[in-house]
Design a protein around this motif. Structure first.
Motif, PDB file in Angstrom:
ATOM      1  N   LEU B 199       0.819  -1.213   0.000  1.00  0.00           N
ATOM      2  CA  LEU B 199       0.000   0.000   0.000  1.00  0.00           C
ATOM      3  C   LEU B 199       0.848   1.256   0.000  1.00  0.00           C
ATOM      4  O   LEU B 199       0.468   2.281  -0.576  1.00  0.00           O
ATOM      5  CB  LEU B 199      -0.884   0.023   1.255  1.00  0.00           C
ATOM      6  CG  LEU B 199      -2.376  -0.076   0.993  1.00  0.00           C
ATOM      7  CD1 LEU B 199      -2.687  -1.344   0.250  1.00  0.00           C
ATOM      8  CD2 LEU B 199      -3.141  -0.008   2.302  1.00  0.00           C
ATOM      9  N   ALA B 203       3.074   4.985  -3.023  1.00  0.00           N
ATOM     10  CA  ALA B 203       1.805   5.710  -2.896  1.00  0.00           C
ATOM     11  C   ALA B 203       2.093   7.200  -2.906  1.00  0.00           C
ATOM     12  O   ALA B 203       3.056   7.657  -2.295  1.00  0.00           O
ATOM     13  CB  ALA B 203       1.118   5.328  -1.594  1.00  0.00           C
ATOM     14  N   THR B 214      -5.248   9.223  -2.665  1.00  0.00           N
ATOM     15  CA  THR B 214      -3.947   8.568  -2.751  1.00  0.00           C
ATOM     16  C   THR B 214      -3.985   7.662  -3.981  1.00  0.00           C
ATOM     17  O   THR B 214      -4.987   6.971  -4.209  1.00  0.00           O
ATOM     18  CB  THR B 214      -3.658   7.735  -1.493  1.00  0.00           C
ATOM     19  OG1 THR B 214      -3.501   8.628  -0.386  1.00  0.00           O
ATOM     20  CG2 THR B 214      -2.378   6.918  -1.647  1.00  0.00           C
ATOM     21  N   LEU B 237      -7.497  -0.852   2.346  1.00  0.00           N
ATOM     22  CA  LEU B 237      -7.734   0.431   1.663  1.00  0.00           C
ATOM     23  C   LEU B 237      -8.851   1.195   2.373  1.00  0.00           C
ATOM     24  O   LEU B 237      -8.756   2.410   2.571  1.00  0.00           O
ATOM     25  CB  LEU B 237      -8.114   0.199   0.196  1.00  0.00           C
ATOM     26  CG  LEU B 237      -7.050  -0.447  -0.703  1.00  0.00           C
ATOM     27  CD1 LEU B 237      -7.612  -0.666  -2.108  1.00  0.00           C
ATOM     28  CD2 LEU B 237      -5.806   0.419  -0.780  1.00  0.00           C
ATOM     29  N   ASP B 240      -7.558   2.793   5.429  1.00  0.00           N
ATOM     30  CA  ASP B 240      -6.698   3.934   5.097  1.00  0.00           C
ATOM     31  C   ASP B 240      -7.533   5.155   4.702  1.00  0.00           C
ATOM     32  O   ASP B 240      -7.229   6.284   5.092  1.00  0.00           O
ATOM     33  CB  ASP B 240      -5.741   3.552   3.951  1.00  0.00           C
ATOM     34  CG  ASP B 240      -4.587   4.519   3.828  1.00  0.00           C
ATOM     35  OD1 ASP B 240      -3.513   4.201   4.367  1.00  0.00           O
ATOM     36  OD2 ASP B 240      -4.765   5.595   3.231  1.00  0.00           O
ATOM     37  N   VAL B 241      -8.590   4.901   3.939  1.00  0.00           N
ATOM     38  CA  VAL B 241      -9.490   5.986   3.524  1.00  0.00           C
ATOM     39  C   VAL B 241     -10.112   6.645   4.757  1.00  0.00           C
ATOM     40  O   VAL B 241     -10.163   7.871   4.874  1.00  0.00           O
ATOM     41  CB  VAL B 241     -10.581   5.445   2.571  1.00  0.00           C
ATOM     42  CG1 VAL B 241     -11.763   6.403   2.468  1.00  0.00           C
ATOM     43  CG2 VAL B 241      -9.975   5.204   1.182  1.00  0.00           C
ATOM     44  N   LEU B 246      -9.781  10.274   3.267  1.00  0.00           N
ATOM     45  CA  LEU B 246      -9.616  10.359   1.814  1.00  0.00           C
ATOM     46  C   LEU B 246     -10.965  10.246   1.105  1.00  0.00           C
ATOM     47  O   LEU B 246     -11.899   9.615   1.608  1.00  0.00           O
ATOM     48  CB  LEU B 246      -8.721   9.218   1.304  1.00  0.00           C
ATOM     49  CG  LEU B 246      -7.286   9.167   1.804  1.00  0.00           C
ATOM     50  CD1 LEU B 246      -6.564   7.977   1.165  1.00  0.00           C
ATOM     51  CD2 LEU B 246      -6.553  10.464   1.479  1.00  0.00           C
ATOM     52  N   PHE B 249      -8.972   6.078  -2.618  1.00  0.00           N
ATOM     53  CA  PHE B 249      -7.685   5.381  -2.673  1.00  0.00           C
ATOM     54  C   PHE B 249      -7.712   4.584  -3.968  1.00  0.00           C
ATOM     55  O   PHE B 249      -8.559   3.711  -4.149  1.00  0.00           O
ATOM     56  CB  PHE B 249      -7.481   4.451  -1.472  1.00  0.00           C
ATOM     57  CG  PHE B 249      -6.024   4.085  -1.265  1.00  0.00           C
ATOM     58  CD1 PHE B 249      -5.261   3.552  -2.289  1.00  0.00           C
ATOM     59  CD2 PHE B 249      -5.399   4.302  -0.030  1.00  0.00           C
ATOM     60  CE1 PHE B 249      -3.922   3.237  -2.114  1.00  0.00           C
ATOM     61  CE2 PHE B 249      -4.050   3.987   0.160  1.00  0.00           C
ATOM     62  CZ  PHE B 249      -3.318   3.457  -0.877  1.00  0.00           C
ATOM     63  N   PHE B 251      -5.691   2.127  -6.137  1.00  0.00           N
ATOM     64  CA  PHE B 251      -4.559   1.209  -6.016  1.00  0.00           C
ATOM     65  C   PHE B 251      -4.373   0.473  -7.338  1.00  0.00           C
ATOM     66  O   PHE B 251      -5.265  -0.245  -7.793  1.00  0.00           O
ATOM     67  CB  PHE B 251      -4.863   0.221  -4.879  1.00  0.00           C
ATOM     68  CG  PHE B 251      -3.744  -0.738  -4.609  1.00  0.00           C
ATOM     69  CD1 PHE B 251      -2.695  -0.388  -3.770  1.00  0.00           C
ATOM     70  CD2 PHE B 251      -3.734  -1.992  -5.200  1.00  0.00           C
ATOM     71  CE1 PHE B 251      -1.658  -1.267  -3.521  1.00  0.00           C
ATOM     72  CE2 PHE B 251      -2.697  -2.884  -4.954  1.00  0.00           C
ATOM     73  CZ  PHE B 251      -1.657  -2.515  -4.110  1.00  0.00           C
TER      74      PHE B 251
END
Lengths: 307, 307
Positions: B199, B203, B214, B237, B240-241, B246, B249, B251
């Motif tokens: 990840l 990034a 991201t 993900l 992380d968001v 965010l 994301f 990826f």
């Protein structure tokens, strides 16, 4: 496909007008389909240089269309650029200013160097591309360097500018000091200018932190030619501040013979602006001894002082 | 006076790490007191290149101090740079990306060119400054070009990159194709990586209009090495968001043998992101045939699609 437009900032000065003409010339030599244009009236100093070296002023444009391909010279900040610049495609930038309020969605050729004048960078680009500089183009570049460095006396002037100036004067076949002073004096002749003219002659918009400001600069042989009409000037600045919702109008008159400046500041941040220079407003004026460069001696001080 | 720090972006890739080393070398040859540093872990591909040409990884720094003098390579957007960059003094930038979220209060040397790799610009700077490129430095620059252009196959690859690559391979004494594929394979070996590692490996943060995103990219020889663990990936993900607030994301797993990519998108703008590519989310994946370049084929599409 329409031509790629090459232009400098609003309220154009000699470096901006000549750099558009010069870089358009170089790009044409390299096979590109470009046209130099301008965003405002040509001032007396620039007119003197154009006439001396046999050029017409570039075509005046009001703004650029969405998707238009453009090359910026002598500026990068969008608020100093053409109307519609946010929706244009900036292919290249050749500049010698700080970078701010500029962004693109694609990679581009961006060449900024901390030298006194865009022309000094353009002179390098001719060499890097192996293109010879014709005499009249050299004259334009010399004019830009003389203008931006006040005949090599501004603190913005670097060794590279001096060297380029000498080189270009030789190619152009003129005496840099003699021609340069005549050009600066033509520009400092304010006799045909109203105060309204002077306000916009070389005014640039800036954002200092959250504050919106205009910083204008005029060159004079005698600063009282301008400041003798101080009351009227303050009224005009006050109106401009109100009309444009500014926090500061910082109007600078530069004495080109003694290399000093005096400012008149209007707006809510006027006191703070004076303080940023460690100065006070006396009789409505801020004395700025030794200050001649907006870029090196005024904008950084206001950027730090007003944040 | 402490040394001027030279560094590339966070989550460093081969171009970022080697460009810091290479430009520090050039500046040292020119008499400057500089040190190459890095903002994150060295990936497998970069480690392969450093070992091949006999370099140690630069020193890791957490951030930069207020007033520190720095030179940025291979990036300019502040959110991709060192902690504290806003208060540092950026003396120079050498880059090949779009320009955004970058500003200074003073003029600087800013050299961006729309080429495939920072090293291609650095190779020119050696020439412009009349400094010879040693074999090991040539090896680093070649590695960066191979990495950024996926062995000259990415649409970001220009004639200049190909020419620089050939020139540098000769100086470095290696076969570009053979060495390059070995290096790319070392980087695409994901066997020692957890999904968490993947990840952050490459990034980068972006702002697309009002949206915070991201965009991460990993290279793989077999994309199922990564996407085989799709459920677990989506959970990471999603976390992380939420943690970083965010809107997206994005990826991307790139198949370096077939030059295609597949994306997994999470966040409120995930559907919009797929739509920006004229694609749909099928089984949680967005097929991106022919897409290998984040800079040229992903970021501009998301910039336009999410504004």
């Amino acid at each position: 496909m329409s031509k790629v437009l090459v232009f400098g900032h609003q309220n154009p000065d000699t470096d901006t007008i000549t750099s558009a003409l010069v870089y358009a010339h170089l790009k044409q030599q390299l096979g590109a389909d470009v046209e130099a244009v301008r965003l405002g009236e040509v001032n007396n100093e620039t007119a003197f240089a154009l006439e001396k070296f046999g050029f017409e002023a570039p075509r005046l444009v009001e703004g650029v269309e969405a998707g238009a391909e453009v090359i910026l010279v002598d500026h990068n900040e969008f608020q100093q650029s053409a109307k519609g610049i946010e929706e244009a495609r900036v292919l290249e930038v050749i500049d010698h200013h700080r970078i701010a309020n500029f962004q693109t969605s694609d990679p581009l050729y961006f060449r900024a160097e901390p030298v006194g004048c865009t022309a000094t960078i353009l002179n390098k680009l001719y060499k890097e591309n192996g293109v010879e500089v014709p005499a009249n183009i050299a004259g334009l570049m010399l004019s830009a360097i003389v203008s931006d460095t006040l005949l090599f006396k501004s603190p913005t002037c670097t060794d590279q500018d001096v060297q380029a100036g000498e080189e270009l004067a030789k190619i152009a076949g003129v005496d840099a000091a003699e021609y340069g002073l005549a050009m600066l004096k033509a520009g400092a002749d304010l006799s045909d200018k109203s105060l309204e003219d002077l306000l916009s002659l070389d005014a640039k918009g800036f954002e200092f932190g959250a504050y919106k400001a205009t910083v204008a600069q005029v060159n004079a042989v005698d600063i009282e030619d301008v400041l003798g009409r101080q009351e009227e000037l303050v009224a005009l600045l006050t109106k401009d501040v109100a009309d444009n919702n500014l926090d500061l109008f910082f109007f600078v008159v530069t004495d080109i013979l003694n290399n000093d400046s005096t400012a008149v500041a209007v707006g809510a941040q006027a006191e703070a602006a004076a303080k940023a220079f460690g100065a006070e407003i006396v009789d409505g004026r801020i004395a700025l001894p030794g200050v001649v460069s907006r870029k090196k001696q005024i904008v950084p001080v206001l950027t730090d002082g007003l944040k």
